[in-house]
Design an enzyme around this catalytic site. Sequence first.
Site, PDB file in Angstrom:
ATOM      1  N   ASP A  12       0.815  -1.229   0.000  1.00 43.56           N
ATOM      2  CA  ASP A  12       0.000   0.000   0.000  1.00 43.56           C
ATOM      3  C   ASP A  12       0.840   1.267   0.000  1.00 43.56           C
ATOM      4  O   ASP A  12       0.427   2.302   0.514  1.00 43.56           O
ATOM      5  CB  ASP A  12      -0.956   0.047   1.220  1.00 43.56           C
ATOM      6  CG  ASP A  12      -1.762  -1.218   1.343  1.00 43.56           C
ATOM      7  OD1 ASP A  12      -2.281  -1.661   0.312  1.00 43.56           O
ATOM      8  OD2 ASP A  12      -1.866  -1.756   2.460  1.00 43.56           O
ATOM      9  N   HIS A  40      -4.423  -2.343  -5.979  1.00 45.17           N
ATOM     10  CA  HIS A  40      -3.870  -1.016  -6.208  1.00 45.17           C
ATOM     11  C   HIS A  40      -5.033  -0.087  -6.442  1.00 45.17           C
ATOM     12  O   HIS A  40      -5.957  -0.428  -7.165  1.00 45.17           O
ATOM     13  CB  HIS A  40      -3.058  -0.965  -7.499  1.00 45.17           C
ATOM     14  CG  HIS A  40      -1.924  -1.898  -7.525  1.00 45.17           C
ATOM     15  ND1 HIS A  40      -0.889  -1.828  -6.635  1.00 45.17           N
ATOM     16  CD2 HIS A  40      -1.655  -2.915  -8.348  1.00 45.17           C
ATOM     17  CE1 HIS A  40      -0.034  -2.780  -6.925  1.00 45.17           C
ATOM     18  NE2 HIS A  40      -0.474  -3.456  -7.953  1.00 45.17           N
TER      19      HIS A  40
HETATM   20  P1  GDP Z   1      -0.290   0.026  -3.785  1.00 47.05           P
HETATM   21  O1  GDP Z   1      -0.828  -1.309  -3.471  1.00 47.05           O
HETATM   22  O2  GDP Z   1       1.137   0.179  -3.376  1.00 47.05           O
HETATM   23  O3  GDP Z   1      -0.520   0.427  -5.184  1.00 47.05           O
HETATM   24  O4  GDP Z   1      -1.062   1.077  -2.876  1.00 47.05           O
HETATM   25  P2  GDP Z   1      -2.645   1.284  -2.662  1.00 47.05           P
HETATM   26  O5  GDP Z   1      -3.271   1.631  -3.924  1.00 47.05           O
HETATM   27  O6  GDP Z   1      -3.209   0.182  -1.866  1.00 47.05           O
HETATM   28  O7  GDP Z   1      -2.635   2.515  -1.659  1.00 47.05           O
HETATM   29  C1  GDP Z   1      -2.186   3.711  -1.983  1.00 47.05           C
HETATM   30  C2  GDP Z   1      -3.308   4.707  -1.734  1.00 47.05           C
HETATM   31  O8  GDP Z   1      -2.735   5.984  -1.650  1.00 47.05           O
HETATM   32  C3  GDP Z   1      -4.289   4.793  -2.891  1.00 47.05           C
HETATM   33  O9  GDP Z   1      -5.553   5.137  -2.366  1.00 47.05           O
HETATM   34  C4  GDP Z   1      -3.733   5.916  -3.752  1.00 47.05           C
HETATM   35  O10 GDP Z   1      -4.711   6.572  -4.518  1.00 47.05           O
HETATM   36  C5  GDP Z   1      -3.189   6.812  -2.703  1.00 47.05           C
HETATM   37  N1  GDP Z   1      -2.019   7.599  -3.071  1.00 47.05           N
HETATM   38  C6  GDP Z   1      -0.942   7.222  -3.810  1.00 47.05           C
HETATM   39  N2  GDP Z   1      -0.029   8.214  -3.827  1.00 47.05           N
HETATM   40  C7  GDP Z   1      -0.543   9.210  -3.071  1.00 47.05           C
HETATM   41  C8  GDP Z   1      -0.062  10.490  -2.664  1.00 47.05           C
HETATM   42  O11 GDP Z   1       1.028  10.917  -2.986  1.00 47.05           O
HETATM   43  N3  GDP Z   1      -0.902  11.219  -1.863  1.00 47.05           N
HETATM   44  C9  GDP Z   1      -2.109  10.788  -1.450  1.00 47.05           C
HETATM   45  N4  GDP Z   1      -2.843  11.573  -0.664  1.00 47.05           N
HETATM   46  N5  GDP Z   1      -2.574   9.581  -1.783  1.00 47.05           N
HETATM   47  C10 GDP Z   1      -1.800   8.811  -2.583  1.00 47.05           C
END
Ligand code: GDP
Length: 424
Positions: A12, A40
Amino acid sequence: MVKAVVGANWGDEGKGKITDMLAKEADIIVRFQGGANAGHTIVNDYGKFALHTLPSGVFYGHTTSIIGNGVALNIPVLFREIQSIVERGVPKPKILVSDRAQMVMSYHIRFDEYEEERLAGKSFGSTKSGIAPFYSDKYAKVGFQVSELFDEELLAEKVVRICDQKNVLLKHLYHKPPIQPEELLEELHAYRDMVVPYVCDTSAYLYEAIKAGKNILLEGQLGSLKDPDHGIYPMVTSSSTLAAYGAIGAGIPPYEIRKVITVCKAYSSAVGAGAFVSELFGDEAEELRRRGGDGGEYGATTGRPRRVGWFDCVASRYGCRIQGTTDVAFTVLDVLGYLDEIPVCVGYEIDGEITTEFPTTAKLEKAKPVLETLPGWKCDIRGIRNYQELPENCRRYIEFVEERLGFPITMVSNGPGREDIIYR
Ligand code: GDP
């Protein structure tokens, strides 16, 4: 050129967003491990999507998405996902599925549930997607490979053999109804019909693509600390989350992976059980959870509230090192803008001694965080595109972390959107 996008932490970290962003320049995006157990979240012009199986590049018309041999392929989930994005106006993506990928069967999911039930309070906090039973079977050499779907003779024999074996456990360990070879054969036929248009020798395809100079992205799931070898065993996932495994799970030469972009989150979050040294509780945790990510820290697949904590330099430095990081993408930094002061975990105290090396699990369970507090920047940094325009205390935070990590932070993500990125 092959680049891997992987996680430094517990998952995440925002890999989906970074992959989606880098996919603009990519020809091919490959999932190389894991299954539909994690997700994701991607925000783009088509809306907000939670993907579990499809790589994050599916939103671009010019990319080919590959499900590599290392993935735990859940065919019905893959098909629902393709349908759901097409229904929302995304052009039908070009998808190739490795003929050497193995399939998550419905009994893997049931075994996952039964095992959690059996372990009750001592469970691993599985997402019950069948991932652990799937990988156990793969390595016990009783899994079903996509290529086998096209060999009726083999299937007819194998379903009987598998049922014999599974039914012993179902009957005597779990006290559940048995599976019948006919049902299993029917399931396999259904999968064959769904997957047939996509099946490909993806390793050969990638070999040619590399020779032709294509840009290839390998997209990892979860993060270093969930790796079965190098993570917080046994509270780990069942396939390697490391960039090195990208070579195996995609079927490419290891030396072709030229860049390892390790996504590292500006504070800590984790789902499931396991030691979490810098974890926060109570009101402080609730506030960070509520403000975190994009709409709160709740699992993309499960909706479970994530555990949250301060940034952990010990775990993240280790997480970056074990990935073989060339670049760090530091994400979700905008979320911390509400804090007057930001504690950072800079060491672990274990049995009265302070260390900055990430220990094995038994020692980790005893670790207490050594915190250092940095001043906050108390403003919204979303929308900033230039590093020098970030508030001074925000840059201080980034540079402090970078020094502790020992790897260059070349990208800072300050919002969930594709364009919310600062290159350094
Ligand atoms: P992954 O599994 O590593 O792709 O991560 P996830 O999608 O589970 O979680 C990342 C969350 O953070 C998602 O809801 C994204 O939209 C959000 N996100 C990613 N980068 C940023 C950021 O720079 N700022 C904010 N506020 N949210 C972010």
